[in-house]
Design a protein around this motif. Structure first.
Motif, PDB file in Angstrom:
ATOM      1  N   LYS A  55       0.872  -1.186  -0.120  1.00 51.31           N
ATOM      2  CA  LYS A  55       0.025  -0.034  -0.022  1.00 51.31           C
ATOM      3  C   LYS A  55       0.832   1.291  -0.045  1.00 51.31           C
ATOM      4  CE  LYS A  55      -4.244  -1.988   1.811  1.00 51.31           C
ATOM      5  NZ  LYS A  55      -5.232  -2.076   2.885  1.00 51.31           N
ATOM      6  N   PRO A  56       1.815   1.238   1.228  1.00 49.02           N
ATOM      7  CA  PRO A  56       2.721   2.609   0.724  1.00 49.02           C
ATOM      8  C   PRO A  56       3.593   2.669  -0.464  1.00 49.02           C
ATOM      9  CG  PRO A  56       3.220   1.257   2.806  1.00 49.02           C
ATOM     10  CD  PRO A  56       2.129   0.719   2.160  1.00 49.02           C
ATOM     11  N   VAL A  57       3.983   1.425  -1.030  1.00 52.47           N
ATOM     12  CA  VAL A  57       4.572   1.512  -2.067  1.00 52.47           C
ATOM     13  C   VAL A  57       3.901   2.044  -3.319  1.00 52.47           C
ATOM     14  CG1 VAL A  57       5.936  -0.197  -3.732  1.00 52.47           C
ATOM     15  CG2 VAL A  57       6.193  -0.482  -1.526  1.00 52.47           C
ATOM     16  N   ILE A  58       2.704   1.544  -3.505  1.00 49.71           N
ATOM     17  CA  ILE A  58       1.830   2.347  -4.634  1.00 49.71           C
ATOM     18  C   ILE A  58       1.629   3.560  -4.423  1.00 49.71           C
ATOM     19  CG2 ILE A  58      -0.454   2.120  -5.495  1.00 49.71           C
ATOM     20  CD1 ILE A  58      -0.459  -1.118  -4.629  1.00 49.71           C
ATOM     21  N   ALA A  59       0.927   4.264  -3.089  1.00 49.10           N
ATOM     22  CA  ALA A  59       0.821   5.294  -2.971  1.00 49.10           C
ATOM     23  C   ALA A  59       2.179   6.315  -3.251  1.00 49.10           C
ATOM     24  CB  ALA A  59       0.084   5.593  -1.623  1.00 49.10           C
ATOM     25  N   THR A  60       3.082   6.127  -2.545  1.00 50.78           N
ATOM     26  CA  THR A  60       4.341   6.754  -2.697  1.00 50.78           C
ATOM     27  C   THR A  60       5.066   6.890  -4.158  1.00 50.78           C
ATOM     28  OG1 THR A  60       4.572   6.366  -0.526  1.00 50.78           O
ATOM     29  CG2 THR A  60       6.596   7.559  -1.466  1.00 50.78           C
ATOM     30  N   THR A  61       5.100   5.825  -4.627  1.00 51.84           N
ATOM     31  CA  THR A  61       5.670   5.570  -6.140  1.00 51.84           C
ATOM     32  C   THR A  61       4.986   6.484  -6.974  1.00 51.84           C
ATOM     33  OG1 THR A  61       6.277   3.223  -5.700  1.00 51.84           O
ATOM     34  CG2 THR A  61       6.151   4.146  -8.111  1.00 51.84           C
ATOM     35  N   HIS A  62       3.805   6.782  -6.971  1.00 54.76           N
ATOM     36  CA  HIS A  62       2.989   7.620  -7.787  1.00 54.76           C
ATOM     37  C   HIS A  62       3.455   9.068  -7.530  1.00 54.76           C
ATOM     38  CE1 HIS A  62       0.108   5.275 -10.398  1.00 54.76           C
ATOM     39  NE2 HIS A  62       0.146   4.381  -9.296  1.00 54.76           N
ATOM     40  N   GLU A  63       3.351   9.605  -6.166  1.00 52.87           N
ATOM     41  CA  GLU A  63       3.893  10.569  -5.864  1.00 52.87           C
ATOM     42  C   GLU A  63       5.207  10.935  -6.002  1.00 52.87           C
ATOM     43  OE1 GLU A  63       4.628  12.670  -1.218  1.00 52.87           O
ATOM     44  OE2 GLU A  63       2.797  11.548  -1.619  1.00 52.87           O
ATOM     45  N   VAL A  64       6.318  10.159  -6.005  1.00 52.82           N
ATOM     46  CA  VAL A  64       7.696  10.259  -6.079  1.00 52.82           C
ATOM     47  C   VAL A  64       7.690  10.464  -7.803  1.00 52.82           C
ATOM     48  CG1 VAL A  64       9.838   9.270  -6.124  1.00 52.82           C
ATOM     49  CG2 VAL A  64       8.515   9.449  -4.316  1.00 52.82           C
ATOM     50  N   LEU A  65       7.174   9.834  -8.638  1.00 53.28           N
ATOM     51  CA  LEU A  65       7.488   9.916  -9.926  1.00 53.28           C
ATOM     52  C   LEU A  65       6.833  11.335 -10.344  1.00 53.28           C
ATOM     53  CD1 LEU A  65       6.730   6.351 -11.118  1.00 53.28           C
ATOM     54  CD2 LEU A  65       8.974   7.488 -11.210  1.00 53.28           C
ATOM     55  N   THR A  66       5.852  11.433  -9.800  1.00 51.77           N
ATOM     56  CA  THR A  66       5.216  13.100 -10.403  1.00 51.77           C
ATOM     57  C   THR A  66       6.094  14.092  -9.858  1.00 51.77           C
ATOM     58  OG1 THR A  66       2.828  12.044 -10.198  1.00 51.77           O
ATOM     59  CG2 THR A  66       3.138  14.333 -10.079  1.00 51.77           C
ATOM     60  N   GLN A  67       6.356  14.014  -8.607  1.00 51.01           N
ATOM     61  CA  GLN A  67       7.320  15.191  -8.278  1.00 51.01           C
ATOM     62  C   GLN A  67       8.754  15.280  -9.014  1.00 51.01           C
ATOM     63  OE1 GLN A  67       8.572  14.597  -4.102  1.00 51.01           O
ATOM     64  NE2 GLN A  67       9.277  16.839  -4.139  1.00 51.01           N
ATOM     65  N   LEU A  68       9.250  14.100  -9.170  1.00 52.53           N
ATOM     66  CA  LEU A  68      10.468  14.217  -9.760  1.00 52.53           C
ATOM     67  C   LEU A  68      10.470  14.547 -11.185  1.00 52.53           C
ATOM     68  CD1 LEU A  68      12.168  10.779  -8.686  1.00 52.53           C
ATOM     69  CD2 LEU A  68      12.655  13.189  -8.136  1.00 52.53           C
ATOM     70  N   TYR A  69       9.062  14.307 -12.085  1.00 51.60           N
ATOM     71  CA  TYR A  69       8.964  14.623 -13.418  1.00 51.60           C
ATOM     72  C   TYR A  69       8.659  16.106 -13.369  1.00 51.60           C
ATOM     73  CZ  TYR A  69       6.375  15.212 -17.776  1.00 51.60           C
ATOM     74  OH  TYR A  69       5.777  15.487 -18.881  1.00 51.60           O
TER      75      TYR A  69
END
Length: 113
Positions: free
Chosen positions: A60-74
């Motif tokens: 659950k945290p992997v899914i939620a945080t991965t989207h957030e991290v990729l969006t922020q880095l992009y």
């Protein structure tokens, strides 16, 4: 909001990719490693790869945080992305082919050679 030079470099500087996957690393480091290991991928592909690399991780945290991290880095310009079939396919801006061009010294501006 005004950023110091150090804060700006931290937000927009190049990403450092670990030599190996580290289960104790931050989620951002895990996401960056997984994306580098894949070469390119959607958020779902990165999540799946992290789950393969770290099967004990809580999904659950992997899914939620991965989207957030990729969006922020992009958004910070640290990742590139291309839209394909309605999904963003992320990559690390890696140059994978050598430059095939050349320079003609006779055409250089005087003083720059």
């Amino acid at each position: 909001m005004s950023l110091t030079d150090e804060q700006f470099r931290e937000l927009h500087g190049p990403l450092q990719v670990s030599a190996a996957y580290d289960e104790a690393a931050t989620i951002q480091d895990k996401v960056v490693f997984a994306l580098a290991d894949l070469g390119e991928g959607t958020a779902e592909q990165v999540i799946k790869h992290i789950e393969e690399l770290d099967p004990e991780a809580d999904p659950k945290p992997v899914i939620a945080t991965t989207h957030e991290v990729l969006t922020q880095l992009y958004q910070n310009g640290q990742l590139a992305a291309n839209e394909k079939d309605g999904d963003l396919v992320y990559n690390l801006h890696k140059i994978t082919q050598a430059n095939s061009g050349s320079t003609d010294p006779q055409k250089l501006t005087p003083g720059l050679d």
